[in-house]
Design a protein around this motif. Sequence first.
Motif, PDB file in Angstrom:
ATOM      1  N   THR A 120      38.133   2.048  47.241  1.00 31.05           N
ATOM      2  CA  THR A 120      38.974   1.900  48.430  1.00 31.05           C
ATOM      3  C   THR A 120      40.286   2.651  48.267  1.00 31.05           C
ATOM      4  O   THR A 120      40.735   3.350  49.189  1.00 31.05           O
ATOM      5  N   ALA A 121      40.915   2.510  47.123  1.00 32.78           N
ATOM      6  CA  ALA A 121      42.188   3.190  46.888  1.00 32.78           C
ATOM      7  C   ALA A 121      42.037   4.704  46.983  1.00 32.78           C
ATOM      8  O   ALA A 121      42.904   5.398  47.527  1.00 32.78           O
ATOM      9  N   ARG A 122      40.920   5.207  46.485  1.00 26.43           N
ATOM     10  CA  ARG A 122      40.718   6.657  46.533  1.00 26.43           C
ATOM     11  C   ARG A 122      40.515   7.127  47.969  1.00 26.43           C
ATOM     12  O   ARG A 122      40.984   8.210  48.350  1.00 26.43           O
ATOM     13  N   LEU A 123      39.822   6.338  48.770  1.00 21.73           N
ATOM     14  CA  LEU A 123      39.692   6.669  50.191  1.00 21.73           C
ATOM     15  C   LEU A 123      41.053   6.692  50.873  1.00 21.73           C
ATOM     16  O   LEU A 123      41.353   7.580  51.676  1.00 21.73           O
ATOM     17  N   SER A 143      49.821  14.826  45.292  1.00 25.36           N
ATOM     18  CA  SER A 143      49.175  13.911  44.368  1.00 25.36           C
ATOM     19  C   SER A 143      47.674  14.116  44.394  1.00 25.36           C
ATOM     20  O   SER A 143      47.089  14.375  45.436  1.00 25.36           O
ATOM     21  N   SER A 144      47.066  13.997  43.251  1.00 25.12           N
ATOM     22  CA  SER A 144      45.614  14.025  43.173  1.00 25.12           C
ATOM     23  C   SER A 144      45.166  12.709  42.556  1.00 25.12           C
ATOM     24  O   SER A 144      45.966  11.978  41.965  1.00 25.12           O
ATOM     25  N   TRP A 145      43.901  12.410  42.704  1.00 26.39           N
ATOM     26  CA  TRP A 145      43.390  11.140  42.207  1.00 26.39           C
ATOM     27  C   TRP A 145      43.430  11.108  40.686  1.00 26.39           C
ATOM     28  O   TRP A 145      43.005  12.027  40.011  1.00 26.39           O
ATOM     29  N   ASP A 146      43.974  10.029  40.149  1.00 27.98           N
ATOM     30  CA  ASP A 146      44.022   9.799  38.714  1.00 27.98           C
ATOM     31  C   ASP A 146      43.668   8.336  38.502  1.00 27.98           C
ATOM     32  O   ASP A 146      44.492   7.450  38.747  1.00 27.98           O
ATOM     33  N   ALA A 147      42.432   8.086  38.071  1.00 27.24           N
ATOM     34  CA  ALA A 147      41.953   6.709  37.935  1.00 27.24           C
ATOM     35  C   ALA A 147      42.803   5.914  36.952  1.00 27.24           C
ATOM     36  O   ALA A 147      43.059   4.717  37.164  1.00 27.24           O
ATOM     37  N   GLY A 148      43.244   6.574  35.883  1.00 30.92           N
ATOM     38  CA  GLY A 148      44.065   5.884  34.890  1.00 30.92           C
ATOM     39  C   GLY A 148      45.400   5.436  35.457  1.00 30.92           C
ATOM     40  O   GLY A 148      45.839   4.307  35.225  1.00 30.92           O
ATOM     41  N   LYS A 149      46.050   6.321  36.207  1.00 30.78           N
ATOM     42  CA  LYS A 149      47.344   5.966  36.808  1.00 30.78           C
ATOM     43  C   LYS A 149      47.185   4.843  37.826  1.00 30.78           C
ATOM     44  O   LYS A 149      48.024   3.950  37.920  1.00 30.78           O
ATOM     45  N   PHE A 150      46.110   4.920  38.605  1.00 24.68           N
ATOM     46  CA  PHE A 150      45.887   3.860  39.586  1.00 24.68           C
ATOM     47  C   PHE A 150      45.710   2.519  38.891  1.00 24.68           C
ATOM     48  O   PHE A 150      46.336   1.525  39.259  1.00 24.68           O
ATOM     49  N   LYS A 178      45.156 -10.766  42.994  1.00 25.47           N
ATOM     50  CA  LYS A 178      43.880 -10.299  43.508  1.00 25.47           C
ATOM     51  C   LYS A 178      44.145  -9.281  44.608  1.00 25.47           C
ATOM     52  O   LYS A 178      44.941  -9.518  45.501  1.00 25.47           O
ATOM     53  N   GLY A 179      43.476  -8.135  44.526  1.00 24.67           N
ATOM     54  CA  GLY A 179      43.658  -7.108  45.544  1.00 24.67           C
ATOM     55  C   GLY A 179      44.312  -5.869  44.971  1.00 24.67           C
ATOM     56  O   GLY A 179      44.490  -5.724  43.759  1.00 24.67           O
ATOM     57  N   ILE A 180      44.675  -4.938  45.860  1.00 27.50           N
ATOM     58  CA  ILE A 180      45.293  -3.689  45.432  1.00 27.50           C
ATOM     59  C   ILE A 180      46.722  -3.610  45.944  1.00 27.50           C
ATOM     60  O   ILE A 180      47.060  -4.146  46.995  1.00 27.50           O
ATOM     61  N   GLU A 181      47.559  -2.942  45.171  1.00 25.61           N
ATOM     62  CA  GLU A 181      48.952  -2.715  45.573  1.00 25.61           C
ATOM     63  C   GLU A 181      49.122  -1.210  45.745  1.00 25.61           C
ATOM     64  O   GLU A 181      49.115  -0.468  44.756  1.00 25.61           O
ATOM     65  N   VAL A 182      49.235  -0.760  46.981  1.00 29.07           N
ATOM     66  CA  VAL A 182      49.379   0.664  47.255  1.00 29.07           C
ATOM     67  C   VAL A 182      50.517   0.885  48.239  1.00 29.07           C
ATOM     68  O   VAL A 182      50.915  -0.022  48.979  1.00 29.07           O
ATOM     69  N   SER A 183      51.010   2.106  48.267  1.00 29.14           N
ATOM     70  CA  SER A 183      52.143   2.482  49.108  1.00 29.14           C
ATOM     71  C   SER A 183      51.879   2.185  50.581  1.00 29.14           C
ATOM     72  O   SER A 183      50.766   2.392  51.081  1.00 29.14           O
ATOM     73  N   PRO A 184      52.895   1.722  51.320  1.00 25.92           N
ATOM     74  CA  PRO A 184      52.712   1.490  52.760  1.00 25.92           C
ATOM     75  C   PRO A 184      52.342   2.756  53.514  1.00 25.92           C
ATOM     76  O   PRO A 184      51.678   2.688  54.553  1.00 25.92           O
TER      77      PRO A 184
END
Length: 712
Positions: A348-351, A417-424, A433-439
Amino acid sequence: MGEFSGIDSRALNGMTSSFTTDKDRLRESATWIKAGFEKHGLDAQPLIELLAICGWLDDQVPMLTRRFHLAVAAERPYPGAKNAAGVPLVMIDESRVGAAAEAVKNGKALGENVKKALGDGDAIPADLMAALDQNAADGDYVKAFYTALGPDKLALLSNKLGAPFGGYYHDHPKEQRHDQDILAKTLGTFTQLAFDGQSEKAKQSSWNKWLDGFTPDSLRPVSRLDFLMPLLKGGTHDKDFLVTLGNRVFDKSRSPGETEFMQGLGTTGPAGSDHYTQLFDALAKSPEAAGEWFDQNHDAIQKMIYKTSGRGFRLNETKSRAESFFKVAHVATIELRTTNETLAEKNTARLLLDNYLHTQGAKTQDSHPIFGTDRLYSEIIASYWEDLRYGVTSLSQDGFWPDDLEAKDTDHGKDGSSWDAGKFAASQDANRKGIEVSPDLWTALLAQSIRDPVAAGSVSALFDTYHNQAAEKITLAGIEDGGHSFEVMNLQVGIMDNVYTKAFNDVAESLEGACDAWAEKVNEARSQMIDEATAIGTSGGGAVGAMDAARGVGQDRVIGILTDWFKASVSVKPRKAPSSSDQPDGGLLASIKGVDNARLRYNWVSAYRDRSGLLLRDGFDPTFVKKVTITYDGKPPKVYTGNPADYIKSPAQDFRAALKKNDWHANDDFVKALSPSQRAAFAQWVEDPAIVDTLGRSGSLAEIVGQNVVPR
């Protein structure tokens, strides 16, 4: 009638594997210790007894394995029995447990006979296929049959069964479908047992080798994956088999001949249908396979959803193909959360990131994905609703992943920015529980999703009801000595309002002449969802019918959220909805034009944090921060003190240490310097009603916002 056992096949296999490992470890240790005892003349009899037990266990493991093989192929549920997850147990015939060797012998013989029949004519004798059908509930028989047949002859058999342009099966469609169904029913059993016991990596390597041999024509040694797809419809398939097959279909380094006819021949029946659809249907039935395939093919998937026309593979070439793909996407990002939350949230975060990059790219921002993508995004918004709210309103949001969004005005995939699984992974709070991503990622997904009017209707219903829920919480709460306690919540509701109104306004403007028709469909969809949820929430009945109706547009999660809110007596009256220009007040679209309210902007967040931080500059002073007592919905009163210690449950969450280490006033990136756990605890503390009330009484809040905030 014989004796039967009810079995959870996955649990039994896991137990047997653990059992075998522990047995071997016990034998190794007991043998080593026994040798030491005997060397020094000590009594080794207890160790001899342990080794005897290991010998007994050696005899039991094959019986457990045999039961697992029977359970995998079992077709009948065990009456009234389920495992802890609610999955029904299956029934096996205990009288067949001791017949493994016979089953293997007979299955192998059948495989050899079918191989011979393939060379003798264009149809398989009915008695041979009947034998496979009669033994379909015996995993050892099925595995031996397919092993003896081999992937090359299975490919040839599948091709003969397809026979769209002549031959025996073309003239006998009933027998054709019967034999296709038998293979489809048993192939899943074979895939679960063929390489059982190997590691995930080894299994996928083994399946690739098996697929290398899926060549019906010895003169043209190309794996015809299209011949395999019609057989995927039956049974339950091994996860690694499906992932390997899905990866291979979309692997550009493979021979084009492998997928040359994947679009099908346009004829009736499984063999003539779109084979991409069949692959996606199989992946969607296995959440783990869907999640892994989605993760491993993300770049290809991004190209798929934006390729709306032209030659070559297109998701929207057929309606069924696109629908089946979006089932996979839904499972990989939403349904998978119940069994593999980490992988689902990673997908989901990558999408979210890729959608943001695309919408910000100078050359890509005006192109939109295929129909169905917007609906998927709205499903994600609904399923991750609490994460969206948290990302948009949290007072530590500028520390959320990714932290370099300022540079996102470039082409998709270039210099941003490019996808970086480690950074995420490192950015996520393990305690939440859940994801914390930029608004910014959420607002970009929101803006794209509401281009679909049905998706917009569901999103509109969520935002409206959230607004009503928050307003009622503020209005109905009983407060003692804390008249300013809800001012930050008011500001957070304002942020949500601004996100909502800006997204709808921007989309309406971009649709131009099609705006009125879009708005009408938005209202229709929203009204239907609210009506269905209201009926459930107020009557307590009709849930199944309403859920089924919602599922038709993929919005069952929206109905569920609204129902929960309505059951809590949240007002169901919607605010102004997007509406057509012929209405007297122009509706929401007219009311939000030119919105520029400081109360609705983000820029007060950092200033508020700065002021609240002053309360800790010389250590927390309970005499300056007055206690606040609040009563919610008739529940016992809760006392808030503003003490940061109330939010620090472990040393890893202690943001006070970070305050001392980082100069609060000199460091604009203070929140980014916090760990995810510190950041979460800090955000909870600054929202403490006692802290809010303290800043409200001092006039700091009004000064921060730039206007007089009217207390309740």
